[in-house]
Scaffold this active site. Structure first.
Site, short mmCIF file in Angstrom:
data_model
loop_
_atom_site.label_atom_id
_atom_site.label_comp_id
_atom_site.label_asym_id
_atom_site.label_seq_id
_atom_site.Cartn_x
_atom_site.Cartn_y
_atom_site.Cartn_z
N ASN A 1 0.80 -1.23 0.00
CA ASN A 1 0.00 0.00 0.00
C ASN A 1 0.83 1.29 0.00
OD1 ASN A 1 0.72 -0.73 2.64
ND2 ASN A 1 -1.02 0.34 3.53
N CYS B 1 -3.10 0.93 6.85
CA CYS B 1 -3.16 0.01 7.99
C CYS B 1 -3.80 0.64 9.23
CB CYS B 1 -1.76 -0.47 8.33
SG CYS B 1 -0.60 0.89 8.58
N GLU C 1 -10.32 -6.24 9.87
CA GLU C 1 -9.75 -5.15 9.08
C GLU C 1 -10.32 -5.24 7.66
OE1 GLU C 1 -5.60 -5.57 7.96
OE2 GLU C 1 -5.32 -3.40 8.08
N GLU D 1 5.02 -4.93 11.80
CA GLU D 1 4.09 -3.82 11.54
C GLU D 1 2.88 -4.43 10.85
OE1 GLU D 1 4.18 -0.79 12.47
OE2 GLU D 1 6.25 -0.57 13.13
N LYS E 1 12.39 -7.02 0.06
CA LYS E 1 11.50 -7.78 -0.84
C LYS E 1 10.16 -7.06 -0.87
CE LYS E 1 8.44 -10.83 -0.40
NZ LYS E 1 7.49 -10.28 -1.39
N GLU F 1 8.69 1.81 13.95
CA GLU F 1 9.37 2.48 12.84
C GLU F 1 9.35 3.98 13.16
OE1 GLU F 1 9.53 -0.33 9.31
OE2 GLU F 1 7.44 0.32 9.33
N PRO G 1 -1.94 -12.61 9.70
CA PRO G 1 -1.66 -14.03 9.44
C PRO G 1 -0.24 -14.26 8.90
CG PRO G 1 -3.81 -13.43 8.56
CD PRO G 1 -3.17 -12.16 9.02
N THR G 2 0.20 -13.39 7.99
CA THR G 2 1.57 -13.53 7.46
C THR G 2 2.59 -13.25 8.57
OG1 THR G 2 0.78 -12.80 5.30
CG2 THR G 2 3.15 -12.80 5.64
N GLY H 1 2.94 -6.04 6.98
CA GLY H 1 1.93 -6.81 6.24
C GLY H 1 0.82 -7.26 7.17
N SER H 2 0.14 -8.31 6.77
CA SER H 2 -1.05 -8.74 7.51
C SER H 2 -0.69 -9.57 8.74
CB SER H 2 -1.94 -9.57 6.58
OG SER H 2 -1.26 -10.75 6.22
P1 NAD Z 1 0.53 -9.70 3.21
O1 NAD Z 1 0.75 -10.17 4.60
O2 NAD Z 1 -0.30 -10.54 2.33
O3 NAD Z 1 1.94 -9.54 2.44
C1 NAD Z 1 2.96 -8.71 2.93
C2 NAD Z 1 4.30 -9.20 2.42
O4 NAD Z 1 4.56 -10.49 2.94
C3 NAD Z 1 4.38 -9.32 0.90
O5 NAD Z 1 5.65 -8.87 0.49
C4 NAD Z 1 4.21 -10.81 0.66
O6 NAD Z 1 4.83 -11.26 -0.52
C5 NAD Z 1 4.89 -11.40 1.89
N1 NAD Z 1 4.38 -12.71 2.29
C6 NAD Z 1 3.14 -13.23 2.08
N2 NAD Z 1 3.04 -14.45 2.64
C7 NAD Z 1 4.24 -14.70 3.23
C8 NAD Z 1 4.76 -15.80 3.98
N3 NAD Z 1 4.04 -16.90 4.23
N4 NAD Z 1 6.03 -15.72 4.44
C9 NAD Z 1 6.78 -14.63 4.20
N5 NAD Z 1 6.34 -13.55 3.51
C10 NAD Z 1 5.09 -13.59 3.01
O7 NAD Z 1 -0.02 -8.24 3.33
P2 NAD Z 1 -0.46 -7.25 2.16
O8 NAD Z 1 -1.76 -7.70 1.60
O9 NAD Z 1 0.68 -7.01 1.25
O10 NAD Z 1 -0.67 -5.88 2.96
C11 NAD Z 1 -1.84 -5.57 3.64
C12 NAD Z 1 -1.65 -5.75 5.12
O11 NAD Z 1 -0.51 -5.03 5.57
C13 NAD Z 1 -2.82 -5.17 5.89
O12 NAD Z 1 -3.17 -6.05 6.92
C14 NAD Z 1 -2.25 -3.88 6.47
O13 NAD Z 1 -2.88 -3.43 7.63
C15 NAD Z 1 -0.83 -4.27 6.71
N6 NAD Z 1 0.03 -3.08 6.80
C16 NAD Z 1 0.53 -2.73 8.02
C17 NAD Z 1 1.30 -1.57 8.13
C18 NAD Z 1 1.87 -1.13 9.46
O14 NAD Z 1 2.76 -0.29 9.46
N7 NAD Z 1 1.40 -1.64 10.58
C19 NAD Z 1 1.56 -0.80 7.00
C20 NAD Z 1 1.04 -1.21 5.78
C21 NAD Z 1 0.26 -2.34 5.68
#
Ligand code: NAD
Length: 496
Positions: free
Chosen positions: A160, A292, A393, A258, A183, A470, A238-239, A235-236
């Site tokens: 995002n 997020c 979310e 994060e 990455k 951060e 679950p990840t 990221g999310s």
């Molecule tokens: P995502 O968790 O699907 O992916 C994030 C990253 O993780 C990507 O680069 C993806 O390729 C990688 N990834 C996916 N599965 C993985 C695994 N099993 N092992 C290792 N890496 C893996 O998230 P998204 O859809 O890209 O982003 C949206 C999410 O990110 C939302 O939940 C949002 O709230 C969160 N987010 C948080 C912040 C923060 O600062 N807290 C900022 C931006 C986005």
């Protein structure tokens, strides 16, 4: 890559990985499309890095880190300062690529790049905060601490805020003397490569900053590599859980998380209603709601509910939805067809559960960009705690209006989640703002504003929204390790 002709450059035809200071073509049997959300067009086909390629990048980063860690504070400052300058000089062109590969309005993309300028400027002057302590113990003994780099940092980003997320990790990691392998998400993989070129031009030694393209499998190779010493993830949830498990499995690695959020904004009875509407829109509709810290739960005191709702709907309908490349556009395209459908699923699910849609949530056709992923900002009412939209979310422009009567009720609804990224309140009462801010379970609280950001101020979550920070001086804790040295100025006393 020529930075002076960035916009016209054939960036997407360049090799898609940046390793050892060069654009490198890693060929693998796993490819992915680089999409343009504004048109739904495929821009290029790139390759995910394999385990062997990841290994090569880690070796490169490990070797380069030694040189970088040994460089003077002035050299590091110089490189970061120059990076800030170049980001500013090329802001418009970088924003163009950000807009193309992410779908956010060009005005927002420019603001993102300028925020990266601030971040690099801030960390270019951070050397003083990396000093250790001298600790006198008694007349013949003292100790001192050293704040040392950790080594090779693996940084994994969401889609995002592509260049901002990369910068938030890279600038402090470099200031602390680490090397970094970034990455990006395969959904917005472009602008990290430009940052690589800018860092190189700024004098960063080759191999200190690298970009590899990859998915979950690639990321896991990276995280579990023995020579990766630290992982920073955005990221999310679950990840995040999978990444934490991987960090523990191979060797114990410190990790920054994060993660997602489910935040609330409380509009109190004494609020300036226009200010409340502005906050609610800021907290929900920026970047098509794909933020997020967004506050999808907008809690409104019943005494101002009618006025607030009418004004909010009026202002929301005025938003200009369209081609993100146009300066006047305020709402661009969602990141992917799949994500747009997910957001629609939340809206339709809520309606099936009894919610009322009072605005938006419609697919929009933008002339000439028929296959772009556009959806109008949506407002829902009649929300109840059992609904999925109340609990999860959404990560899209879906604003839930939830009326309340008392302060206690508002705080209870705001805190009714295991996540804790952000919360906000709108009030003219300073005492109330202090009282409520103390009670909100969130890493970031905004009073009469929302999603405000500064490199000086730590950002991060509590609870399931993650840990580590951060921005600010606080982040330095997460990219350094402490060494304590005890010194006896005399001879060693024999305890036996
Ligand atoms: P995502 O968790 O699907 O992916 C994030 C990253 O993780 C990507 O680069 C993806 O390729 C990688 N990834 C996916 N599965 C993985 C695994 N099993 N092992 C290792 N890496 C893996 O998230 P998204 O859809 O890209 O982003 C949206 C999410 O990110 C939302 O939940 C949002 O709230 C969160 N987010 C948080 C912040 C923060 O600062 N807290 C900022 C931006 C986005």
């Amino acid at each position: 890559m020529n930075l002076n002709t960035l916009k016209e450059s054939k960036l997407l035809e360049l090799s898609s990985h940046f390793v050892g200071g060069n654009h490198v073509e890693f060929v693998s049997n796993r490819q992915f499309p680089v999409m343009e959300p504004r048109s739904g067009r495929k821009l290029a086909t790139w390759h995910y890095a394999t385990a062997e390629q990841v290994d090569l990048v880690v070796k490169t980063a490990k070797q380069a880190q030694k040189t970088w860690a040994g460089s003077t504070w002035m050299k590091r400052n110089e490189v970061l300062k120059k990076t800030a300058e170049l980001l500013k000089t090329h802001c418009d062109d970088i924003a163009y690529w950000e807009c193309l590969s992410n779908g956010k309005p060009i005005s927002e993309a420019k603001a993102d790049v300028l925020s990266c300028v601030d971040t690099f400027n801030f960390y270019s002057g951070i050397a003083h905060d990396l000093l250790g302590h001298h600790i006198p113990l008694d007349p013949s003994r003292y100790a001192y601490t050293r704040r040392l780099p950790i080594g090779v940092v693996a940084a994994i980003g969401a889609w995002n805020y592509p260049i901002q997320t990369c910068t938030w990790k890279t600038a402090p990691a470099l200031a602390c003397g680490n090397s970094i392998i970034y990455k990006p998400s395969p959904l917005s993989p472009v602008t990290a490569l430009i940052l690589g070129e800018i860092l190189k031009t700024s004098g960063l030694p080759d191999g200190v900053f690298n970009v590899i393209q990859g998915d979950a499998e690639t990321a896991q190779h990276l995280i579990q590599h023995r020579d990766v010493a630290k992982v920073s993830f955005t990221g999310s949830i679950p990840t995040g859980k999978k990444i934490m498990a991987a960090c523990a499995e191979r060797n114990i690695k410190p990790v920054t998380m994060e993660l997602g959020g489910k935040s609330a904004l409380i509009v109190f009875e004494d609020a300036d209603v226009d200010s409340g509407v502005a906050c609610a829109m800021m907290a929900n509709f920026y970047s098509q709601g794909q933020v997020c810290s967004n506050a999808s739960k907008v809690l409104v005191h019943k005494s101002v509910l009618k006025e607030f709702t009418e004004k909010l709907v009026e202002k929301t309908k005025e938003l200009k939805i369209g081609d993100p490349l146009k300066a006047e556009t305020q709402v661009g395209a969602h990141i992917s067809e799949e994500h747009r459908a997910r957001v629609e699923g939340y809206i339709n699910g809520a309606i099936n559960e009894g919610a009322t849609k009072i605005c938006g949530g419609d697919r929009i056709q933008v002339p000439g960009l028929d296959n772009g992923y556009y959806l109008s900002p949506c407002i829902l009412t009649d929300i109840t705690p059992n609904m999925t939209v109340y609990k999860e979310e959404i990560f899209g422009a879906v604003l839930l209006i939830i009326p309340f009567d008392t302060e206690e009720e508002a705080v209870r609804i705001a805190n009714d989640t295991d996540m804790g990224l952000a919360a906000g309140l709108v009030t003219k009462d300073l005492a109330k703002s202090y009282r409520i801010s103390e009670q909100l379970n969130a890493g970031n609280v905004y009073v009469n504003t929302f999603n405000d950001v500064s490199p000086l101020v730590p950002f991060g979550g509590i609870g399931e929204s993650g840990f580590g920070r951060e921005n600010g001086v606080a982040v330095l804790e997460h990219y350094t390790q402490l060494k304590s040295v005890f010194v006896n100025t005399g001879t060693c006393p024999n305890p036996f």
